[in-house]
Design a protein around this motif. Structure first.
Motif, PDB file in Angstrom:
ATOM      1  N   HIS A 177       7.425  13.542   4.470  1.00 48.86           N
ATOM      2  CA  HIS A 177       6.152  13.997   3.916  1.00 48.86           C
ATOM      3  C   HIS A 177       5.424  14.751   5.028  1.00 48.86           C
ATOM      4  N   ASN A 234       0.846  -1.196   0.000  1.00 49.65           N
ATOM      5  CA  ASN A 234       0.000   0.000   0.000  1.00 49.65           C
ATOM      6  C   ASN A 234       0.885   1.251   0.000  1.00 49.65           C
ATOM      7  N   ASP A 240       1.352  15.021   5.468  1.00 48.91           N
ATOM      8  CA  ASP A 240       0.526  14.024   6.138  1.00 48.91           C
ATOM      9  C   ASP A 240       1.192  13.471   7.391  1.00 48.91           C
ATOM     10  N   GLY A 292       0.018   8.417  16.895  1.00 54.34           N
ATOM     11  CA  GLY A 292       0.445   8.139  15.520  1.00 54.34           C
ATOM     12  C   GLY A 292       0.566   6.671  15.213  1.00 54.34           C
ATOM     13  N   SER A 293       1.427   6.362  14.229  1.00 54.40           N
ATOM     14  CA  SER A 293       1.570   4.988  13.758  1.00 54.40           C
ATOM     15  C   SER A 293       3.045   4.652  13.563  1.00 54.40           C
ATOM     16  N   ILE A 294       3.346   3.351  13.616  1.00 57.41           N
ATOM     17  CA  ILE A 294       4.726   2.890  13.432  1.00 57.41           C
ATOM     18  C   ILE A 294       5.119   2.773  11.966  1.00 57.41           C
ATOM     19  N   THR A 295       4.158   2.899  11.070  1.00 51.15           N
ATOM     20  CA  THR A 295       4.521   2.915   9.650  1.00 51.15           C
ATOM     21  C   THR A 295       3.453   3.600   8.808  1.00 51.15           C
ATOM     22  N   GLY A 296       3.909   4.521   7.974  1.00 48.68           N
ATOM     23  CA  GLY A 296       2.984   5.253   7.110  1.00 48.68           C
ATOM     24  C   GLY A 296       2.960   4.717   5.703  1.00 48.68           C
ATOM     25  N   GLU A 297       4.083   4.089   5.291  1.00 53.08           N
ATOM     26  CA  GLU A 297       4.118   3.615   3.907  1.00 53.08           C
ATOM     27  C   GLU A 297       5.113   2.495   3.639  1.00 53.08           C
ATOM     28  N   HIS A 298       6.019   2.216   4.573  1.00 56.63           N
ATOM     29  CA  HIS A 298       7.009   1.177   4.295  1.00 56.63           C
ATOM     30  C   HIS A 298       6.510  -0.220   4.647  1.00 56.63           C
ATOM     31  N   GLY A 299       5.507  -0.305   5.485  1.00 55.70           N
ATOM     32  CA  GLY A 299       4.975  -1.606   5.876  1.00 55.70           C
ATOM     33  C   GLY A 299       5.613  -2.132   7.150  1.00 55.70           C
ATOM     34  N   VAL A 300       5.011  -3.180   7.682  1.00 52.02           N
ATOM     35  CA  VAL A 300       5.490  -3.796   8.925  1.00 52.02           C
ATOM     36  C   VAL A 300       6.555  -4.847   8.598  1.00 52.02           C
ATOM     37  N   GLY A 360       2.973   4.679  -0.631  1.00 49.62           N
ATOM     38  CA  GLY A 360       2.620   6.097  -0.716  1.00 49.62           C
ATOM     39  C   GLY A 360       3.592   6.819  -1.626  1.00 49.62           C
ATOM     40  N   ASN A 379       4.020  12.161   7.928  1.00 49.38           N
ATOM     41  CA  ASN A 379       4.758  10.905   7.747  1.00 49.38           C
ATOM     42  C   ASN A 379       6.262  11.193   7.801  1.00 49.38           C
ATOM     43  N   VAL A 408       4.419   7.927  11.765  1.00 53.05           N
ATOM     44  CA  VAL A 408       3.402   8.935  11.463  1.00 53.05           C
ATOM     45  C   VAL A 408       2.923   9.599  12.748  1.00 53.05           C
TER      46      VAL A 408
END
Lengths: 483, 458
Positions: A370, A148, A373, A409-417, A150, A375, A341
């Motif tokens: 980024h 997914n 957003d 926030g989040s541990i990943t915005g676009e690289h994946g887990v 970005g 990120n 993020v």
């Protein structure tokens, strides 16, 4: 597990003699991705048709061998690494654009089509494929679907999932099924949307229906120059809350922009504290209005705002951003790109916090991300020959992610887990959340032969004993590569 | 144990979970919560995800089934419930989870109404880019469960594009969430996508987070009229290929315009008044666009759409409210009407609308249709002309004729038709997505099949 030579023979029978690699020196090219984690597969096969993919998957199932789909290997979280060994399914020969449907603004592509190649192929119709990861010259759309992905312009247009309407999928049991199609949606569960971003753990997409967008009439690229990173961060907050819908809004801090400028001569002033690279797209009149609004907001705190006068100046400004990681690679033996993020209002606090973390661990951390957003891509420099420094780097990375989570926030915005963050996924999700996700995983991939030991913590992963499993705690190491 | 005895003991168990004031077994009250002819024996209103989980565990243990309800604005969709002894009402799940105006993100309980959420957002000049009818009743959970489509979807995307986090409880009582509250996030599986449009059959949605948008400072709506459908589609194609980026982009059939509330003098085919012949029906197809932006932006639209009628201010407001009331207006005036929701690729819009017109005529009915001209999300009303109620066969025939005019990946499901007719044909129709995989997903999250049993396409 002993990898029988009969499996290689059967793979050759399915995909052709020249479509299978099994010599150690060939396999070594497939043991890594954009990071530094490694695991050697026992075979690499390059199918040319969906039917071959299905037969290979069935063979893997019969033999109980793991199978890992792989595009261009540009991923940054270990998604395309054969962590448990087995067969890598390389998609370089399934790289055809199957259909360009101009009237419906859709294309159907095979997973091995390179992201930028699709945009080039449809440019003559005034169309393009919007997701634009920095690796878009190399990365494949199949990989984009898995992760997914970005990119800078996802601020305005959304990530890959917002641009995929249909999938042909080979399930781990070898069945070929269809999810969605060309319409924007259909009744029933949105398995297309659910599949995108599942990191190759649910099935293998063999044909992907994507949206094509109309190229904008007008583009404006601005560079806002600040004396301090705090001023740049405050400006990001102001732009967001004023409702400026930039197509892209990127931040480079002083250290990063100087490093980039020395290598790329993008035109970033060497004495500035931070720059914002802002792109506006759309109707000419709308871009003019937004440009005025952006300049007004930036001028509150910026030293200067420059507007690219022509396409070559625009390209030069972007070259700095898109090649930043290469520039950093010139001066540091190794670097670690994080991907976290935060809510956009927290950009100033977070950058201050990252500075403190850098001091605490005596590390240099660059910031290029980024901003629009929220990120972040903190870039931690280290020397991999120094184990103590490596340890500090990992600890700093983990502390930054913990901070991201603490502010919502989040541990990943676009690289994946992938492999990298599977052990820290429980920082974001409760055991019950993860149980539900794993139940869904098991609907598709019950035997865990497809891309095993990804996303979920090792202790949960597929409930089988596994001698090769690393007793990993916290972040696993990933290094370098484009963001 | 008899059913009555079961119900009585379940009542006590549920009362222990939510408190005696938050459930009811009064027939007089429950009759007002009828779902397509089915009334539940108990209505229960939990206030937290944990209470929802406890309720579902009781329901499953007793071998009962549950219907989930928000504002009761969409319960006419789908099949009548196979059974639903317990009605799980989400109206107490309204807590504001977060609202960060500077970050343009908003999270709220599933039972919150759209109107209350809008009110909160309006304080900061922001909104959920979703123009739907019955905002005072429609809930956030209901929107997500039914994947409601609205005209603004053209410019802002649909719920799947801006729902960034979801909380729900599975059929067997697991409290779960997906996503989060930041605008970009790929950690874990995308459970938002799975829950949106699942019609309450995978879990009970208890809350969600969204990206919100700044409300445009200025808009204008342009109505462009054409003598025929092909001409309207030709114009649509030119707009799609142009630089214009409208936030709404609708196609409205001649008859549909009569059901847009602003036209109060509409003809009513159910009433025969030979002494007062009605005016000749409108025969023009309309393409209606809304532009947002500065004076310069609106001036560009005026220039490029020179033949269009322009609506601003209250006229614009009334027009779109009327458009939103289309469904309700048709249903209120023609209780025998059938409404369908179609989804097709852009190029198939013309054939779908022509097919619907033709299918209606074949069944001695009128067709009124409108929807997203470029996205291919259309609402079609088949309005029987005769005073006598049509037979089930006529609905079935109309539905299958409409479906026959769609491409293989197109779909058409029934939003509303007389309940008696529903038993005689498939109200959901086909979908391009593999059924066996959908069914396996359903079994994983609702193993005892207690959620909205029998109502969905599986």
């Amino acid at each position: 597990m002993l990898f029988a030579s009969s499996i290689v023979r059967q793979l050759r029978k399915i995909a052709g003699r020249d479509a299978v690699l099994s010599a150690r020196e060939d396999l070594m090219l497939y043991e890594y991705d954009g990071g530094v984690q490694r695991a050697l597969p026992q075979a690499v096969v390059f199918p040319q048709t969906t039917e071959q993919v299905a037969r290979i998957v069935k063979l893997a199932g019969k033999e109980g061998v793991p199978i890992v789909p792989r595009g261009a290997g540009t991923g940054l979280s270990g998604g395309a690494i054969a962590r448990k060994g087995g067969i890598i399914l390389g998609f370089s020969r399934m790289n055809k654009i199957l259909e360009v449907d101009v009237g419906n603004q859709r294309a159907i592509v095979q997973p091995g089509v390179v992201n930028l190649d699709l945009s080039h192929a449809v440019a003559k119709h005034g169309l393009y494929f919007a997701p634009d990861p920095s690796s878009q010259k190399a990365c494949t759309i199949g990989g984009n679907v898995a992760e997914n992905s970005g990119g800078p312009h996802t601020l305005a247009y959304g990530v890959t999932v917002n641009h995929v309407t249909g999938l042909e999928v080979v399930l781990p049991d070898g069945r070929v099924v269809q999810f969605g199609g060309k319409p924007a949606e259909s009744p029933g569960y949105d398995l297309t949307g659910f599949f995108v971003g599942s990191e190759g753990t649910l099935g293998i997409a063999t044909a992907i229906t994507v949206k094509l967008m109309r190229l904008p009439e007008s583009v404006a690229t601005l560079l806002a120059i600040f004396d301090s990173i705090d001023a740049a961060a405050q400006t990001v907050v102001a732009l967001t809350s004023e409702g400026v819908t930039a197509a892209a809004l990127e931040l480079l801090d002083g250290w990063t922009l100087r490093t980039v400028e020395e290598a790329m001569h993008a035109g970033y002033p060497m004495d500035s504290g931070a720059v914002l690279l802002i792109e506006l797209e759309g109707m000419r009149e709308a871009v003019d209005d937004q440009k005025a609004a952006v300049i007004a907001v930036c001028n509150r705190l910026a030293r200067e705002v420059r507007v690219a006068k022509d396409e070559s100046e625009r390209q030069r400004l972007w070259a700095g951003r898109k090649n930043a990681f290469g520039a950093v690679g010139r001066i540091s033996p190794s670097y670690y790109v994080q991907d976290g993020v935060i809510p956009r209002t927290r950009v100033p606090d977070t950058l201050r916090r990252i500075e403190e973390i850098a001091k605490k661990y005596s590390l240099t951390i660059g910031n290029i991300f980024h901003a629009g957003d929220g990120n972040l891509h903190p870039l931690i420099l280290f020397d991999s020959r120094d184990p103590a420094q490596m340890e500090r780097t990992l600890a700093a990375g983990k502390e930054i992610l913990a901070y991201c989570i603490s502010v919502g926030g989040s541990i990943t915005g676009e690289h994946g887990v992938g492999m990298e963050k599977s052990e820290i996924l429980p920082l974001m999700f409760t055991p019950s959340d993860l149980d539900v996700m794993q139940r869904l995983h098991d609907v598709f991939n019950p035997a865990c032969l497809l891309n095993p030991q990804k996303i979920f913590p090792m202790a949960r992963s597929c409930r089988e004993t596994n001698a090769a499993a690393h007793p990993a705690a916290g972040l696993a190491f990933t290094q370098g590569g484009p963001a | 144990m008899s059913t009555a005895a079961t119900t009585a003991s379940v009542f006590d168990e549920l009362a222990a979970i939510v408190g005696p004031r938050n459930l009811s077994d009064e027939v007089a009250e429950l009759i007002t919560f009828d779902i397509q002819g089915t009334q539940s024996a108990i209505r229960v209103s939990p206030a937290s995800a944990e209470e929802v989980a406890a309720i579902l565990r009781v329901v499953a243990a007793r071998g009962l089934a549950v219907a989930v309800s928000g504002g009761f604005t969409q319960q006419h969709i789908g099949n009548p419930p196979e059974r639903a002894e317990v009605l799980l009402d989400t109206s107490r799940l309204v807590a504001l989870d977060h609202y960060d105006p500077g970050d343009l993100t908003f999270g709220v309980g599933a039972g919150a109404t759209v109107a209350s959420s809008e009110q909160r957002l309006a304080e900061h000049g922001q909104f959920l880019p979703l123009d739907i009818a019955e905002r005072e009743r429609a809930t956030i959970g209901g929107l997500l469960a039914t994947n409601t489509s609205a005209p603004l979807r053209h410019g802002y995307g649909g719920l799947r594009d801006y729902c960034i986090g979801i909380h729900f409880v599975t059929g067997d009582g697991m409290v779960a969430k997906g996503g989060g509250r930041v605008v970009k996030n790929v950690a874990g599986f995308d459970l938002m996508k799975l829950m949106i449009g699942s019609f309450g059959t995978l879990g009970v949605i208890t809350g969600a987070s969204f990206k919100v948008a700044p409300r445009p400072r200025q808009t204008a709506t342009f109505v462009c009229e054409f003598a025929s459908l092909p001409e309207a589609i030709g114009f649509r194609d030119r707009i799609m290929a142009s630089a214009l980026t409208p936030i709404r982009f609708e196609i409205v059939s001649p008859r549909a315009m009569e059901y847009v509330a602003a036209h109060s003098d509409a003809r009513d085919p159910d009433h025969y008044h030979p002494e007062a012949p009605v005016a000749a029906p409108d025969t023009s197809w309309s393409i209606v666009l809304t532009a947002a932006g500065s004076d310069a932006v609106l001036a560009r639209y005026r220039r490029e759409l020179s033949a269009a009628r322009e609506l601003t201010g209250s006229a614009e407001h009334d027009f779109w409210n009327g458009q939103l009331d289309f469904h309700a207006n048709v249903a209120a005036r023609h209780r025998n009407a059938m409404l369908m929701q179609l989804s097709v690729p852009a190029r198939a819009v013309e054939a779908a609308l022509a097919g619907a017109e033709h299918a209606a005529v074949e069944q001695n009915a009128m067709c009124a249709a409108l929807g997203r001209a470029a996205l291919g999300s259309l609402t079609v009303a088949v309005i029987p002309l005769s005073v006598d109620p049509p037979s089930a066969m006529q609905y079935a025939n109309a539905a299958s004729a409409i479906r026959a005019s769609l491409p293989p990946d197109g779909s058409a499901y029934v939003l509303r038709c007389p309940i008696e007719a529903k038993a005689h044909f498939d109200v959901w129709g086909s979908t391009p997505t593999d059924r066996s995989t959908m069914l396996a997903v359903k079994r994983a999250l609702d193993p005892a099949e207690i959620l909205n049993r029998g109502r969905f396409l599986l």
